[in-house]
Design an enzyme around this catalytic site. Structure first.
Site, PDB file in Angstrom:
ATOM      1  N   GLU A  48      90.202 103.185 147.053  1.00 27.91           N
ATOM      2  CA  GLU A  48      91.505 103.634 147.515  1.00 27.91           C
ATOM      3  C   GLU A  48      91.293 105.040 148.087  1.00 27.91           C
ATOM      4  O   GLU A  48      90.735 105.910 147.400  1.00 27.91           O
ATOM      5  CB  GLU A  48      92.467 103.688 146.329  1.00 27.91           C
ATOM      6  CG  GLU A  48      93.848 104.049 146.783  1.00 27.91           C
ATOM      7  CD  GLU A  48      94.858 104.127 145.638  1.00 27.91           C
ATOM      8  OE1 GLU A  48      94.524 103.769 144.502  1.00 27.91           O
ATOM      9  OE2 GLU A  48      95.980 104.567 145.928  1.00 27.91           O
ATOM     10  N   ARG A 275      81.823 100.383 134.061  1.00 26.05           N
ATOM     11  CA  ARG A 275      82.012 101.638 134.771  1.00 26.05           C
ATOM     12  C   ARG A 275      80.958 102.634 134.327  1.00 26.05           C
ATOM     13  O   ARG A 275      80.571 102.646 133.166  1.00 26.05           O
ATOM     14  CB  ARG A 275      83.337 102.190 134.262  1.00 26.05           C
ATOM     15  CG  ARG A 275      84.361 102.487 135.232  1.00 26.05           C
ATOM     16  CD  ARG A 275      85.579 103.046 134.510  1.00 26.05           C
ATOM     17  NE  ARG A 275      86.105 104.096 135.346  1.00 26.05           N
ATOM     18  CZ  ARG A 275      86.759 103.853 136.469  1.00 26.05           C
ATOM     19  NH1 ARG A 275      87.003 102.622 136.846  1.00 26.05           N
ATOM     20  NH2 ARG A 275      87.195 104.849 137.208  1.00 26.05           N
ATOM     21  N   LYS A 285      89.503 110.282 139.878  1.00 25.17           N
ATOM     22  CA  LYS A 285      89.937 111.028 141.047  1.00 25.17           C
ATOM     23  C   LYS A 285      91.156 111.885 140.724  1.00 25.17           C
ATOM     24  O   LYS A 285      91.325 112.966 141.268  1.00 25.17           O
ATOM     25  CB  LYS A 285      90.241 110.052 142.194  1.00 25.17           C
ATOM     26  CG  LYS A 285      88.972 109.571 142.880  1.00 25.17           C
ATOM     27  CD  LYS A 285      89.276 108.632 144.017  1.00 25.17           C
ATOM     28  CE  LYS A 285      89.757 107.302 143.493  1.00 25.17           C
ATOM     29  NZ  LYS A 285      89.872 106.279 144.537  1.00 25.17           N
TER      30      LYS A 285
HETATM   31  P1  ATP Z   1      89.105 106.634 139.710  1.00 28.46           P
HETATM   32  O1  ATP Z   1      89.494 106.086 138.388  1.00 28.46           O
HETATM   33  O2  ATP Z   1      87.979 107.614 139.681  1.00 28.46           O
HETATM   34  O3  ATP Z   1      90.259 107.130 140.505  1.00 28.46           O
HETATM   35  P2  ATP Z   1      89.174 104.126 140.921  1.00 28.46           P
HETATM   36  O4  ATP Z   1      88.628 102.988 140.171  1.00 28.46           O
HETATM   37  O5  ATP Z   1      90.632 104.286 141.017  1.00 28.46           O
HETATM   38  O6  ATP Z   1      88.460 105.423 140.451  1.00 28.46           O
HETATM   39  P3  ATP Z   1      88.755 103.188 143.538  1.00 28.46           P
HETATM   40  O7  ATP Z   1      88.782 104.007 144.744  1.00 28.46           O
HETATM   41  O8  ATP Z   1      89.868 102.240 143.313  1.00 28.46           O
HETATM   42  O9  ATP Z   1      88.583 104.175 142.350  1.00 28.46           O
HETATM   43  O10 ATP Z   1      87.367 102.452 143.341  1.00 28.46           O
HETATM   44  C1  ATP Z   1      86.571 101.883 144.333  1.00 28.46           C
HETATM   45  C2  ATP Z   1      85.513 101.065 143.676  1.00 28.46           C
HETATM   46  O11 ATP Z   1      84.659 101.916 142.922  1.00 28.46           O
HETATM   47  C3  ATP Z   1      86.120 100.075 142.707  1.00 28.46           C
HETATM   48  O12 ATP Z   1      85.510  98.830 142.871  1.00 28.46           O
HETATM   49  C4  ATP Z   1      85.837 100.657 141.364  1.00 28.46           C
HETATM   50  O13 ATP Z   1      85.713  99.662 140.426  1.00 28.46           O
HETATM   51  C5  ATP Z   1      84.535 101.431 141.612  1.00 28.46           C
HETATM   52  N1  ATP Z   1      84.419 102.539 140.678  1.00 28.46           N
HETATM   53  C6  ATP Z   1      85.269 103.559 140.484  1.00 28.46           C
HETATM   54  N2  ATP Z   1      84.857 104.354 139.481  1.00 28.46           N
HETATM   55  C7  ATP Z   1      83.695 103.829 139.037  1.00 28.46           C
HETATM   56  C8  ATP Z   1      82.770 104.181 138.016  1.00 28.46           C
HETATM   57  N3  ATP Z   1      82.955 105.253 137.245  1.00 28.46           N
HETATM   58  N4  ATP Z   1      81.681 103.413 137.834  1.00 28.46           N
HETATM   59  C9  ATP Z   1      81.478 102.338 138.617  1.00 28.46           C
HETATM   60  N5  ATP Z   1      82.303 101.950 139.585  1.00 28.46           N
HETATM   61  C10 ATP Z   1      83.400 102.676 139.799  1.00 28.46           C
HETATM   62 MG    MG Z   2      92.097 103.164 141.516  1.00 28.47          MG
END
Ligand code: ATP
Ligand code: MG
Length: 767
Positions: A48, A275, A285
């Site tokens: 996102e 994760r 984020k």
């Molecule tokens: P955050 O919680 O940091 O805001 P998010 O999961 O909301 O992260 P997205 O932009 O939706 O972030 O994630 C894009 C991709 O990256 C998704 O497939 C998510 O599962 C993966 N991702 C995000 N954080 C991690 C992590 N700590 N380890 C592995 N994959 C991750």
């Molecule tokens: Mg997210």
């Protein structure tokens, strides 16, 4: 049957074999190819765009792009931009930049879920027509209340009874903007008593009168993640929709939507992995945004942040991040990775790549009274065990700067550097003896007056004077002033929660450091090892010719250097506050303190290693056990405090015993194997559980010290490189390192470097 080949270039180079054993995702992918379920693998990385990507995203990037590459499929970069209020084009750019920097390429153009809004809406209409979705007019609170709890079933809203026509009409009017935010939502009609709460009539669309950064004001209803994601995957022909574990419960909706719409096959399936979490680091984020917006750091690319932009600016290499992601592997259970492992990866990468130069951070002037004029020393950029060549002109003169803490007037017993009674070697130059200490009115030392020995020059020393260490220095008249930015962990808490856990000392700026002239460069993207200080990177933004700025990437501390040329520096006063591996310092208990004293005083361990061991009962027990098998306290301590500690953290049963570690160290001590090969053996022990002697024998890793075996290799290197021999003889003595490097390389790292040095020197005299 589909043919595919594992792409070996993605695996780390020799230090970790973990990737050779297939992870569970690759196992699934292979089965799906073999069964003919799919003919091409299509993955996607779907962030996102509401913040800069962090190292957790790097893991996801490595998995998605890595799998596509290994199985000759492709991976899409897709912005999951269904939430208009938080998204921005600058985040899209940062995401593109991160993927490219890590060395991956997305298929065709960047995709946006917002491009599919019309199609997704059509699918919603279709569900309504099928009687599988309805417009609900409960408010947010009522929706929550009606959903029930884990123990109690929910209740369905009375609006679920609306007929198809009414639902179609309302949905159309929602889209046209006739209602306010929250007045209605579109919901799937599934099961209000489902055990999986997510299946209790999940929301598909909500009204949001907001400007979208791409679609502008075209839409005022936006699809929810659960509806948009599976359909976007389907629209793109994705086969394996890989996401993190927190989406496990969403999988049922994912399947429900695709199945109910009876979309043509093949369709995608969702798989979840753990994760990445790293200690001393926040990785959401939302929390990163808080740090950036609150000016707790200097922007998204602040080198202390775990963002890709931050690592990039700090000087990490993409290779080191890829290697890290490779080493940590892909698991189904969440776990915490030690930040030391990431630091290890960058150190390991840079060790083989970057030139060594000198920088004095806290200058103390030394006047060499018996030296007149100046000279230029041809100083090699690389130590012998790095197979690279090159040297720079290093000016030496009567006035030099040394590091303030490399001199002590009243030193403790284990202080190896300059004192009124102890001489020291100046790296690449001469041996120095202190004659007089000059102080100001406050008693602060302002200058050292010293003498040097003309016959003690490095490489041609006939002085016979023994020193215990070599220190770095720069010539006062030739040195350039530079700003050096030292970073510590951003958080002082191993599991940081919020702003209260920030480390107030995470940034330390030194305005008046001095670097030798060779460091000053017009080139961008340059990294150096500042001898004894660590690895540094020319700041890509603030660096100017007038004021060069360097960021500290990571410290040195090569635990394997058994007889380091330069002994570990004493911890500086402020360094004592922070142990190297764990970060948090509580006072030592009595027993710990006793161990610490014994380790430092009796065994001669340096303070950092002693600290690590003394504070960890499991480690100190293991260490004690190794000592009962080999009398090599320093080498054993190094391997236990670093390598063994790392394995213990993984919390899996150890595949090696204390006795075997002792055996490995004995092999190093007896020069049966080099320290370099020892690393390889250790990694093998970790994986196979084999005994080190057996590994060395089976793989033929014994160090070659016999001149009769080394001479043919040396002869070959000399014969094959006539040009370099000629240049060497014409005076380019730096090439010495090249010849040694070639010999080591040809022996696959098995040649004894000390013996090779002697033999090559001898040989070159007589070519
Ligand atoms: P955050 O919680 O940091 O805001 P998010 O999961 O909301 O992260 P997205 O932009 O939706 O972030 O994630 C894009 C991709 O990256 C998704 O497939 C998510 O599962 C993966 N991702 C995000 N954080 C991690 C992590 N700590 N380890 C592995 N994959 C991750
Ligand atoms: Mg997210």
């Amino acid at each position: 049957m589909v043919k595919y080949e594992l792409n070996k270039s993605f695996t780390s180079k020799g230090f970790s074999n973990m990737s050779e054993s297939k992870d569970f995702l690759r196992t699934i992918v292979e089965e799906d190819l073999q069964s003919g379920k799919y003919h091409e693998i299509i993955t996607r990385f779907p962030p996102e765009p509401n913040g800069f990507p962090h190292i957790g995203h790097a893991k996801s990037i490595c998995i998605n792009f890595g799998i596509a590459r290994d199985y000759k499929g492709h991976c899409n970069l897709r912005m999951d931009d269904t939430n208009p209020t938080t998204e921005d084009m600058k985040y899209v750019e940062a995401l593109k930049d991160a993927v490219t920097w890590l060395g991956f390429e997305w298929a065709n153009h960047v995709r946006f879920a917002s491009d599919y809004f019309p199609k997704i809406y059509d699918y919603a209409v279709q569900l309504v027509k099928m009687g599988k979705a309805y417009v609900d007019s409960l408010n947010e609170e009522e929706i929550r209340e009606y959903r029930g709890t884990i123990k109690e079933a929910g209740r369905r809203s009375k609006f679920a009874q609306r007929c198809i026509e009414e639902n179609l009409d309302l949905l159309e009017r929602m889209r046209k903007g006739e209602f306010k935010d929250g007045e209605h939502v579109l919901r799937a009609k599934i099961d209000m008593s489902a055990a999986n709460m997510k299946m209790r009539d999940p929301l598909l669309y909500r009204i949001r009168h907001a400007h979208h950064f791409r679609t502008g004001d075209e839409w005022c209803i936006y699809p929810m993640y659960d509806f948009a994601h599976c359909l976007s995957d389907y629209i793109e022909g994705v086969t394996h929709s890989i996401c993190t574990l927190e989406f496990e419960n969403n999988r049922e909706i994912y399947d429900w939507v695709l199945d109910e719409l009876e979309l043509k096959l093949p369709r995608p399936y969702q798989y979840e992995f753990a994760r990445l979490g790293i200690n001393y680091t926040v990785m959401s984020k939302r929390k990163l945004l808080e740090l950036v917006n609150g000016n707790y750091v200097h922007g998204w690319d602040d080198p202390r942040l775990p963002t890709i932009a931050g690592y990039k600016r700090r000087g990490y290499t993409p290779e080191s991040i890829l290697n890290f992601c490779d080493q940590i592997g892909i698991a189904k259970a969440n776990s915490m990775v030690d930040v030391a492992q990431l630091e290890f990866c960058i150190r390991d990468d840079l060790n083989q790549k970057v030139p060594r130069v000198m920088c004095v951070l806290d200058p103390l002037k030394v006047t060499i009274e018996n030296y007149a004029g100046e000279e230029v020393i041809d100083a090699s950029y690389y130590p012998h065990d790095v197979p690279k060549v090159g040297s720079r002109k290093l000016p030496f003169s009567r006035e030099i700067y040394i590091e303030r803490d490399d001199f002590m007037e009243n030193p403790p017993q284990d202080y190896y550097r300059l004192t009124p009674k102890q001489s020291v070697r100046l790296k690449h130059a001469y041996i120095l003896t202190c004659k007089e200490v000059v102080k100001d009115a406050n008693g602060t030392i302002t200058e050292i007056k010293a003498v040097y020995y003309p016959d003690s020059k490095s490489g041609e020393d006939t002085s016979g004077i023994k020193t215990k260490s070599a220190i770095h220095w720069v010539s006062v008249n030739h040195a350039k002033k530079a700003e050096v930015r030292l970073y510590e962990r951003l958080y002082s808490n191993e599991a940081p929660d919020g702003l209260e856990d920030l480390n107030p000392n995470s940034l330390h700026i030194i305005k008046n450091a001095f670097v030798e002239p060779a460091v000053i460069t017009e080139k961008t993207d340059v990294r150096f090892q500042f001898e004894r200080q660590g690895y540094f990177y020319a700041d890509p933004i603030d660096y100017t010719a007038e004021l060069p700025v360097f960021n500290k990437i990571v410290g040195l501390k090569d635990s394997w250097a058994k007889k380091a040329e330069v002994p570990e520096p004493m911890p500086k006063p402020e360094a004592k506050k922070r142990p190297i591996v764990e970060g948090v310092v509580a006072p030592m208990g009595d027993a710990e303190q006793r161990l610490f004293d014994q380790y430092t005083k009796e065994f001669g361990l340096n303070h950092e290693i002693a600290n690590i061991l003394a504070r960890d009962a499991q480690l100190s027990d293991f260490y004690k056990e190794t000592l009962s098998f080999a009398n090599s306290p320093v080498s054993l301590a190094n391997i236990v405090a670093n390598e063994v500690a790392r394995e213990l953290k993984l919390e899996a049963p150890l595949k090696f015993s204390a006795k075997e570690i002792a055996e490995l160290v004995t092999m190093i001590d007896e020069e049966t194997i080099s320290t370099k090969i020892a690393k390889q053996v250790f990694e093998e022990m970790v994986i196979s559980g084999e005994n080190p002697t057996a590994i060395v024998e089976a793989k033929g890793l014994t160090q070659i010290s016999d001149p009769a075996k080394l001479k043919p290799i040396i002869d070959e290197v000399i014969t094959n490189n006539p040009d370099n021999v000629a240049k060497y003889q014409a005076g380019n003595t730096n090439l010495f390192g090249f010849f040694v490097g070639q010999v080591l390389k040809r022996s696959a790292g098995k040649a004894n470097p000390t013996v090779v040095n002697e033999l090559v020197q001898e040989k070159l005299k007589h070519v």
